[in-house]
Design a protein around this motif. Structure first.
Motif, PDB file in Angstrom:
ATOM      1  N   SER A 149       8.072  26.325   0.491  1.00  0.00           N
ATOM      2  CA  SER A 149       9.531  26.188   0.396  1.00  0.00           C
ATOM      3  C   SER A 149      10.192  25.719   1.683  1.00  0.00           C
ATOM      4  CB  SER A 149      10.145  27.525  -0.030  1.00  0.00           C
ATOM      5  OG  SER A 149       9.850  28.541   0.903  1.00  0.00           O
ATOM      6  N   LEU A 150       9.691  26.111   2.833  1.00  0.00           N
ATOM      7  CA  LEU A 150      10.360  25.742   4.081  1.00  0.00           C
ATOM      8  C   LEU A 150      10.371  24.226   4.316  1.00  0.00           C
ATOM      9  CD1 LEU A 150       9.238  28.620   6.471  1.00  0.00           C
ATOM     10  CD2 LEU A 150      11.579  28.058   5.817  1.00  0.00           C
ATOM     11  N   PRO A 151       9.217  23.538   4.270  1.00  0.00           N
ATOM     12  CA  PRO A 151       9.279  22.074   4.444  1.00  0.00           C
ATOM     13  C   PRO A 151      10.075  21.379   3.348  1.00  0.00           C
ATOM     14  CG  PRO A 151       7.028  22.903   4.702  1.00  0.00           C
ATOM     15  CD  PRO A 151       7.832  24.016   4.130  1.00  0.00           C
ATOM     16  N   ALA A 152       9.938  21.851   2.103  1.00  0.00           N
ATOM     17  CA  ALA A 152      10.683  21.225   1.008  1.00  0.00           C
ATOM     18  C   ALA A 152      12.183  21.396   1.198  1.00  0.00           C
ATOM     19  CB  ALA A 152      10.249  21.830  -0.328  1.00  0.00           C
ATOM     20  N   ALA A 153      12.603  22.578   1.605  1.00  0.00           N
ATOM     21  CA  ALA A 153      14.029  22.828   1.803  1.00  0.00           C
ATOM     22  C   ALA A 153      14.580  21.992   2.957  1.00  0.00           C
ATOM     23  CB  ALA A 153      14.257  24.314   2.074  1.00  0.00           C
ATOM     24  N   PHE A 154      13.817  21.879   4.039  1.00  0.00           N
ATOM     25  CA  PHE A 154      14.286  21.080   5.177  1.00  0.00           C
ATOM     26  C   PHE A 154      14.414  19.609   4.787  1.00  0.00           C
ATOM     27  CE2 PHE A 154      13.468  18.520   8.985  1.00  0.00           C
ATOM     28  CZ  PHE A 154      14.492  18.980   9.807  1.00  0.00           C
ATOM     29  N   ALA A 155      13.453  19.117   4.022  1.00  0.00           N
ATOM     30  CA  ALA A 155      13.518  17.720   3.597  1.00  0.00           C
ATOM     31  C   ALA A 155      14.725  17.477   2.701  1.00  0.00           C
ATOM     32  CB  ALA A 155      12.227  17.339   2.873  1.00  0.00           C
ATOM     33  N   LEU A 156      14.997  18.393   1.783  1.00  0.00           N
ATOM     34  CA  LEU A 156      16.134  18.224   0.883  1.00  0.00           C
ATOM     35  C   LEU A 156      17.465  18.325   1.623  1.00  0.00           C
ATOM     36  CD1 LEU A 156      14.932  20.297  -2.192  1.00  0.00           C
ATOM     37  CD2 LEU A 156      15.275  17.833  -2.123  1.00  0.00           C
ATOM     38  N   LYS A 186      17.985  17.749   5.160  1.00  0.00           N
ATOM     39  CA  LYS A 186      18.229  16.933   6.342  1.00  0.00           C
ATOM     40  C   LYS A 186      17.608  15.537   6.309  1.00  0.00           C
ATOM     41  CE  LYS A 186      20.798  19.795   8.590  1.00  0.00           C
ATOM     42  NZ  LYS A 186      22.220  19.460   8.811  1.00  0.00           N
ATOM     43  N   ILE A 187      16.589  15.325   5.491  1.00  0.00           N
ATOM     44  CA  ILE A 187      15.936  14.018   5.473  1.00  0.00           C
ATOM     45  C   ILE A 187      16.482  13.215   4.294  1.00  0.00           C
ATOM     46  CG2 ILE A 187      13.738  12.798   5.333  1.00  0.00           C
ATOM     47  CD1 ILE A 187      12.365  15.245   6.456  1.00  0.00           C
ATOM     48  N   PRO A 188      17.184  12.124   4.558  1.00  0.00           N
ATOM     49  CA  PRO A 188      17.733  11.343   3.444  1.00  0.00           C
ATOM     50  C   PRO A 188      16.636  10.564   2.714  1.00  0.00           C
ATOM     51  CG  PRO A 188      18.222  10.292   5.546  1.00  0.00           C
ATOM     52  CD  PRO A 188      17.565  11.588   5.873  1.00  0.00           C
ATOM     53  N   LEU A 230      23.114  23.635   9.425  1.00  0.00           N
ATOM     54  CA  LEU A 230      22.809  23.281  10.815  1.00  0.00           C
ATOM     55  C   LEU A 230      23.660  22.087  11.241  1.00  0.00           C
ATOM     56  CD1 LEU A 230      18.912  23.605  10.900  1.00  0.00           C
ATOM     57  CD2 LEU A 230      20.612  25.279  11.625  1.00  0.00           C
ATOM     58  N   PRO A 231      24.204  22.110  12.437  1.00  0.00           N
ATOM     59  CA  PRO A 231      25.057  20.995  12.895  1.00  0.00           C
ATOM     60  C   PRO A 231      24.296  19.676  12.896  1.00  0.00           C
ATOM     61  CG  PRO A 231      25.258  22.883  14.362  1.00  0.00           C
ATOM     62  CD  PRO A 231      24.126  23.192  13.428  1.00  0.00           C
ATOM     63  N   PRO A 232      24.824  18.631  12.289  1.00  0.00           N
ATOM     64  CA  PRO A 232      24.134  17.335  12.287  1.00  0.00           C
ATOM     65  C   PRO A 232      23.885  16.810  13.698  1.00  0.00           C
ATOM     66  CG  PRO A 232      25.929  17.354  10.686  1.00  0.00           C
ATOM     67  CD  PRO A 232      26.066  18.598  11.492  1.00  0.00           C
ATOM     68  N   GLY A 233      24.802  17.118  14.638  1.00  0.00           N
ATOM     69  CA  GLY A 233      24.612  16.638  16.006  1.00  0.00           C
ATOM     70  C   GLY A 233      23.362  17.186  16.650  1.00  0.00           C
ATOM     71  N   PHE A 244      11.686  19.966  12.707  1.00  0.00           N
ATOM     72  CA  PHE A 244      11.521  21.102  11.804  1.00  0.00           C
ATOM     73  C   PHE A 244      10.928  22.311  12.525  1.00  0.00           C
ATOM     74  CE2 PHE A 244       8.488  23.230   8.835  1.00  0.00           C
ATOM     75  CZ  PHE A 244       9.433  23.918   8.084  1.00  0.00           C
ATOM     76  N   VAL A 245       9.869  22.077  13.304  1.00  0.00           N
ATOM     77  CA  VAL A 245       9.156  23.181  13.951  1.00  0.00           C
ATOM     78  C   VAL A 245       9.927  23.724  15.150  1.00  0.00           C
ATOM     79  CG1 VAL A 245       7.046  23.817  15.181  1.00  0.00           C
ATOM     80  CG2 VAL A 245       6.921  22.369  13.144  1.00  0.00           C
ATOM     81  N   SER A 246      10.500  22.851  15.963  1.00  0.00           N
ATOM     82  CA  SER A 246      11.090  23.277  17.227  1.00  0.00           C
ATOM     83  C   SER A 246      12.562  23.646  17.132  1.00  0.00           C
ATOM     84  CB  SER A 246      10.918  22.167  18.280  1.00  0.00           C
ATOM     85  OG  SER A 246       9.552  21.871  18.484  1.00  0.00           O
ATOM     86  N   ILE A 247      13.274  23.127  16.144  1.00  0.00           N
ATOM     87  CA  ILE A 247      14.713  23.377  16.068  1.00  0.00           C
ATOM     88  C   ILE A 247      15.083  24.185  14.823  1.00  0.00           C
ATOM     89  CG2 ILE A 247      16.977  22.288  15.881  1.00  0.00           C
ATOM     90  CD1 ILE A 247      15.904  19.961  17.498  1.00  0.00           C
ATOM     91  N   ALA A 248      14.665  23.701  13.660  1.00  0.00           N
ATOM     92  CA  ALA A 248      15.106  24.331  12.411  1.00  0.00           C
ATOM     93  C   ALA A 248      14.500  25.721  12.216  1.00  0.00           C
ATOM     94  CB  ALA A 248      14.769  23.425  11.223  1.00  0.00           C
ATOM     95  N   LEU A 249      13.198  25.862  12.416  1.00  0.00           N
ATOM     96  CA  LEU A 249      12.554  27.151  12.165  1.00  0.00           C
ATOM     97  C   LEU A 249      13.050  28.261  13.076  1.00  0.00           C
ATOM     98  CD1 LEU A 249       8.818  26.433  11.270  1.00  0.00           C
ATOM     99  CD2 LEU A 249      10.677  27.160   9.791  1.00  0.00           C
ATOM    100  N   PRO A 250      13.182  28.036  14.399  1.00  0.00           N
ATOM    101  CA  PRO A 250      13.706  29.139  15.234  1.00  0.00           C
ATOM    102  C   PRO A 250      15.095  29.598  14.828  1.00  0.00           C
ATOM    103  CG  PRO A 250      12.659  27.473  16.608  1.00  0.00           C
ATOM    104  CD  PRO A 250      12.741  26.896  15.219  1.00  0.00           C
TER     105      PRO A 250
END
Length: 274
Positions: free
Chosen positions: A86-93, A95-97, A161-164, A180-186
């Motif tokens: 779920s974590l990679p899928a959620a991040f892709a949905l 933040k990744i267009p 999460l702020p787009p900037g 994903f690993v260094s910013i989103a997960l923490p």
């Protein structure tokens, strides 16, 4: 109505509601320490005359360390695999267009409205065809695949999460995996704690699926093992031992909630950004 009287009535109402909600737990804890005579008496005494701690010893011997270990393997396996999916899928949905992301997101909502009982037989047939009956694979993988709620939960968090923050990392040359690993997960610790506590509780309390797919003693989980103790007169052990087993089964859930309480509250009331 004075302010002091208003607050007094409000606190009194909260205390009464709390006692009503806590009464089943208090009854279970009290009953786990009663003798066989007290637990079968009518009306039952509110508190045991003399605490019978032997009930917990008998409950532990009945459940066996293997059953408790199976429950941990099942629950932690479901939580771990759901996080992995779920974590990679959620991040892709979030933040990744990419094309059809909205359609995929809408599709994920559909399983949440389907009653679990309707999918039990098809899920069992698929598990049987794969040869996963009476195995940890059959216990864990079908339940871990039901992660639509987790994807939607984490997607909603990552969307805040702020787009900037993401754009700055991308300008510095970070790939999506690094972002994903260094910013989103923490930053997702509150959402992670919220999901882990809910998912662990759900998996730990499951009865129907473990009973259907893995009823053999080698893979029996704690709820399946406790079920015969609820048989009343048909049970060979005292109901007090069953209540003691239920108390033992409740302890891991309490530990998980207490350990994750700080982050759980943050995940409920905020976005997780500090």
């Amino acid at each position: 109505m004075s302010t002091r009287l208003y607050h007094s009535l409000r606190y009194a109402l909260v205390v009464v509601c709390g006692l009503v909600l806590a009464f089943p737990l208090l009854f279970m804890a009290s009953g786990s320490l009663k003798s066989a005579r007290e637990i079968s008496a009518f009306p039952q005494p509110l508190l045991p005359e003399t605490p019978v701690w032997q009930n917990f010893v008998d409950a532990w011997e009945y459940l066996t360390p293997q059953v408790i270990g199976n429950s941990f393997v099942f629950s932690l396996g479901v939580v771990g695999l759901q996080l992995l999916i779920s974590l990679p899928a959620a991040f892709a949905l979030a933040k990744i267009p990419f094309r059809w992301s909205a359609a995929i997101l809408a599709t994920l909502v559909v399983p949440m409205f389907v009653p679990a009982n309707l999918t039990l037989i098809p899920l069992f047939v698929v598990t049987f065809q794969l040869g996963w009956l009476n195995s940890f694979a059959g216990l864990i993988i079908p339940m871990a695949a039901q992660c639509a709620f987790a994807i939607l939960l984490f997607r909603q968090f990552f969307a805040t999460l702020p787009p900037g923050l993401i754009d700055a990392a991308r300008i510095d040359g970070a790939g999506w995996l690094r972002v994903f690993v260094s910013i989103a997960l923490p930053l997702a610790r509150p959402a992670l704690a919220t999901f882990c506590s809910i998912s662990f509780l759900t998996a730990w309390n499951m009865y129907i699926w473990p009973q259907v797919v893995a009823p053999n003693p080698e893979h029996r989980v704690i709820n399946v093992a406790l079920a015969p103790l609820a048989g009343g007169e048909n049970s060979v052990l005292s109901p007090a031992i069953g209540l003691a087993g239920a108390v033992l089964a409740m302890i891991p859930v309490l530990i998980v909630f207490i350990a994750l309480q700080k982050w759980y509250i943050k995940g409920v009331v905020g976005t997780g950004l500090e």
